[in-house]
Design a protein around this motif. Structure first.
Motif, PDB file in Angstrom:
ATOM      1  N   SER A  56     -16.553  -8.045   0.910  1.00 26.54           N
ATOM      2  CA  SER A  56     -16.980  -6.700   1.323  1.00 26.54           C
ATOM      3  C   SER A  56     -16.822  -5.659   0.219  1.00 26.54           C
ATOM      4  N   THR A  57     -16.214  -6.016  -0.933  1.00 25.02           N
ATOM      5  CA  THR A  57     -16.025  -5.004  -1.979  1.00 25.02           C
ATOM      6  C   THR A  57     -17.353  -4.527  -2.551  1.00 25.02           C
ATOM      7  N   LEU A  58     -18.386  -5.342  -2.450  1.00 21.31           N
ATOM      8  CA  LEU A  58     -19.703  -4.912  -2.914  1.00 21.31           C
ATOM      9  C   LEU A  58     -20.234  -3.755  -2.071  1.00 21.31           C
ATOM     10  N   ARG A  59     -19.650  -3.584  -0.870  1.00 21.44           N
ATOM     11  CA  ARG A  59     -20.032  -2.471   0.005  1.00 21.44           C
ATOM     12  C   ARG A  59     -18.979  -1.353  -0.013  1.00 21.44           C
ATOM     13  N   GLY A  60     -18.043  -1.423  -0.978  1.00 24.44           N
ATOM     14  CA  GLY A  60     -17.022  -0.393  -1.099  1.00 24.44           C
ATOM     15  C   GLY A  60     -15.889  -0.518  -0.106  1.00 24.44           C
ATOM     16  N   LYS A  61     -15.682  -1.705   0.432  1.00 19.87           N
ATOM     17  CA  LYS A  61     -14.616  -1.933   1.402  1.00 19.87           C
ATOM     18  C   LYS A  61     -13.787  -3.127   0.956  1.00 19.87           C
ATOM     19  N   TRP A  62     -12.600  -3.261   1.571  1.00 20.42           N
ATOM     20  CA  TRP A  62     -11.777  -4.427   1.291  1.00 20.42           C
ATOM     21  C   TRP A  62     -11.148  -4.918   2.572  1.00 20.42           C
ATOM     22  N   ALA A  63     -11.008  -6.226   2.690  1.00 18.15           N
ATOM     23  CA  ALA A  63     -10.609  -6.851   3.946  1.00 18.15           C
ATOM     24  C   ALA A  63      -9.256  -6.386   4.460  1.00 18.15           C
ATOM     25  N   LEU A  64      -8.322  -6.080   3.579  1.00 16.97           N
ATOM     26  CA  LEU A  64      -6.980  -5.737   4.041  1.00 16.97           C
ATOM     27  C   LEU A  64      -6.921  -4.410   4.781  1.00 16.97           C
ATOM     28  N   PHE A  65      -7.909  -3.556   4.590  1.00 20.34           N
ATOM     29  CA  PHE A  65      -7.918  -2.273   5.277  1.00 20.34           C
ATOM     30  C   PHE A  65      -8.739  -2.367   6.561  1.00 20.34           C
ATOM     31  N   PRO A  66      -8.152  -2.062   7.713  1.00 12.30           N
ATOM     32  CA  PRO A  66      -8.960  -2.014   8.934  1.00 12.30           C
ATOM     33  C   PRO A  66     -10.117  -1.040   8.763  1.00 12.30           C
ATOM     34  N   GLU A  67     -11.235  -1.349   9.376  1.00  7.64           N
ATOM     35  CA  GLU A  67     -12.439  -0.525   9.256  1.00  7.64           C
ATOM     36  C   GLU A  67     -12.148   0.940   9.555  1.00  7.64           C
ATOM     37  N   ALA A  68     -11.285   1.195  10.523  1.00  3.79           N
ATOM     38  CA  ALA A  68     -11.032   2.569  10.959  1.00  3.79           C
ATOM     39  C   ALA A  68     -10.340   3.423   9.908  1.00  3.79           C
ATOM     40  N   VAL A  69      -9.701   2.787   8.914  1.00  2.00           N
ATOM     41  CA  VAL A  69      -8.975   3.572   7.911  1.00  2.00           C
ATOM     42  C   VAL A  69      -9.422   3.257   6.486  1.00  2.00           C
ATOM     43  N   ASN A  70     -10.470   2.471   6.340  1.00  4.93           N
ATOM     44  CA  ASN A  70     -10.930   2.111   4.994  1.00  4.93           C
ATOM     45  C   ASN A  70     -11.290   3.346   4.168  1.00  4.93           C
ATOM     46  N   ASP A  71     -11.997   4.308   4.794  1.00  5.94           N
ATOM     47  CA  ASP A  71     -12.417   5.488   4.047  1.00  5.94           C
ATOM     48  C   ASP A  71     -11.238   6.337   3.596  1.00  5.94           C
ATOM     49  N   LEU A  72     -10.121   6.268   4.337  1.00  5.22           N
ATOM     50  CA  LEU A  72      -8.925   7.008   3.958  1.00  5.22           C
ATOM     51  C   LEU A  72      -8.189   6.345   2.798  1.00  5.22           C
ATOM     52  N   LEU A  73      -8.049   5.023   2.865  1.00  2.00           N
ATOM     53  CA  LEU A  73      -7.154   4.321   1.954  1.00  2.00           C
ATOM     54  C   LEU A  73      -7.808   3.822   0.677  1.00  2.00           C
ATOM     55  N   MET A  74      -9.106   3.498   0.721  1.00  2.00           N
ATOM     56  CA  MET A  74      -9.731   2.911  -0.457  1.00  2.00           C
ATOM     57  C   MET A  74      -9.654   3.832  -1.680  1.00  2.00           C
ATOM     58  N   PRO A  75      -9.865   5.136  -1.545  1.00  2.00           N
ATOM     59  CA  PRO A  75      -9.738   5.998  -2.731  1.00  2.00           C
ATOM     60  C   PRO A  75      -8.335   5.957  -3.340  1.00  2.00           C
ATOM     61  N   TYR A  76      -7.314   5.893  -2.494  1.00  2.00           N
ATOM     62  CA  TYR A  76      -5.948   5.819  -3.008  1.00  2.00           C
ATOM     63  C   TYR A  76      -5.694   4.477  -3.694  1.00  2.00           C
ATOM     64  N   MET A  77      -6.250   3.414  -3.123  1.00  2.00           N
ATOM     65  CA  MET A  77      -6.087   2.106  -3.743  1.00  2.00           C
ATOM     66  C   MET A  77      -6.730   2.084  -5.125  1.00  2.00           C
ATOM     67  N   LEU A  78      -7.943   2.608  -5.219  1.00  2.00           N
ATOM     68  CA  LEU A  78      -8.634   2.618  -6.506  1.00  2.00           C
ATOM     69  C   LEU A  78      -7.884   3.457  -7.541  1.00  2.00           C
ATOM     70  N   THR A  79      -7.354   4.599  -7.101  1.00  2.00           N
ATOM     71  CA  THR A  79      -6.564   5.430  -8.016  1.00  2.00           C
ATOM     72  C   THR A  79      -5.328   4.694  -8.492  1.00  2.00           C
ATOM     73  N   SER A  80      -4.661   4.027  -7.572  1.00  2.00           N
ATOM     74  CA  SER A  80      -3.460   3.273  -7.931  1.00  2.00           C
ATOM     75  C   SER A  80      -3.768   2.161  -8.916  1.00  2.00           C
ATOM     76  N   LEU A  81      -4.867   1.480  -8.678  1.00  2.00           N
ATOM     77  CA  LEU A  81      -5.241   0.374  -9.553  1.00  2.00           C
ATOM     78  C   LEU A  81      -5.579   0.861 -10.958  1.00  2.00           C
ATOM     79  N   LYS A  82      -6.243   1.999 -11.036  1.00  2.00           N
ATOM     80  CA  LYS A  82      -6.579   2.529 -12.350  1.00  2.00           C
ATOM     81  C   LYS A  82      -5.326   2.957 -13.109  1.00  2.00           C
ATOM     82  N   GLN A  83      -4.299   3.374 -12.351  1.00  2.00           N
ATOM     83  CA  GLN A  83      -3.061   3.812 -12.986  1.00  2.00           C
ATOM     84  C   GLN A  83      -2.217   2.639 -13.482  1.00  2.00           C
TER      85      GLN A  83
END
Length: 291
Positions: A155-182
């Motif tokens: 699902s990462t090709l659609r900007g999502k990741w399996a570990l995040f429930p659909e209901a909170v993906n939009d909240l958490l994915m930006p933080y995950m990406l920021t953390s990974l870049k750091q």
């Protein structure tokens, strides 16, 4: 594979998490480890290497599968993970289990040492292509089995990741990406999703074939993760590698985020009062050539 700085980041994170790792009461790593061992086909009398063994989610099922006449060696970069896994192996009386502190990116064993090399929710962290997989193939005896499991990246090709429930993906994915870049520890699996070897079954097969493996099989299965509250889900993520994401968020902002994540997940309660979020897990197996 990850460079020295990124490896040290992983080392610190998992040393810090080891005491609570997979101890939250939420069934996650255990079922994945058991299914991976079943899927791998590990059998009695075999010699198995578990790479990034953590506290034993796949290690102990593998020990049961090989029996007293086999052997399972678990390696992990975290001294704390190895300490707890060794204690658990002793309590279980598993004489066929050996544990060692070792960087799973560079396993120090002779070629053709094992009948199977497995890794449950570990290898995906640092493998980026066939060059990173090839060392595991070289550890296998002719016809030996390579098998790994990971939260699905399809699902990462659609900007999502399996570990995040659909209901909170939009909240958490930006933080995950920021953390990974750091920290850089898991960067390629997200930031370069289009070229991620785990992004599609076809990419997985191509990568493992180029690494010298054959008979590649890929299977995505849903694991139902059951929690009693949204806050329990958050607490569970603190006992996994996602802890690194949470700790990089400023305290006040983190408190607000936790509150909103908990609120959204609490809205998913079923008639029994529980919250079930399906997590797609990818299981992969392939063989070393027989000649």
């Amino acid at each position: 594979m990850a460079d020295v700085e990124k490896t040290e980041e992983m080392h610190k994170l998992f040393d810090k998490t080891a005491k609570v790792y997979d101890q939250s009461g939420v069934e996650f790593f255990g079922p994945i480890g058991r299914r991976l061992v079943e899927f791998s086909g590990v059998s009695a009398g075999q010699s198995v290497l578990d790479v990034g063994c953590g506290r034993g989610a796949a290690l102990f099922p593998a020990a049961d599968a090989v029996g007293a006449d086999g052997e399972v060696i678990g390696i992990d970069i975290s001294e704390e993970m190895v300490k707890y896994a060794r204690e658990d192996a002793g309590r279980r009386g598993l004489g066929q289990v050996t544990l060692a502190v070792m960087n799973g990116q560079a396993p120090d064993f002779p070629a053709a040492r094992f009948d199977a090399v497995i890794g449950s929710c570990s290898l995906f962290i640092w493998t980026n292509g066939p060059d990173d997989v090839r060392p595991y193939r070289e550890l296998l005896r002719p016809g030996g089995r390579f098998a790994t499991a990971a939260p699905s990246f399809f699902s990462t090709l659609r900007g999502k990741w399996a570990l995040f429930p659909e209901a909170v993906n939009d909240l958490l994915m930006p933080y995950m990406l920021t953390s990974l870049k750091q920290n850089g520890a898991y960067d390629s699996q997200f930031a370069n999703a289009g070229s991620n070897w785990l992004a599609t079954p076809e990419a997985i097969e191509k990568t493992l074939t180029e690494a010298g493996l054959t008979d590649v099989e890929v299977r995505e299965e849903e694991l139902p993760v059951v929690v009693e509250s949204g806050r329990q889900w958050v607490d569970f993520t603190y006992t996994t590698g996602m802890r690194g994401m949470w700790e990089r968020i400023e305290e006040a902002e983190r408190a607000e985020l936790v509150q909103e994540v908990s609120r959204r997940l609490d809205g998913l309660r079923d008639d029994s009062g529980s919250i079930t979020t399906p997590v797609p897990i990818v299981y992969i197996r392939a063989n070393a050539p027989r000649d």
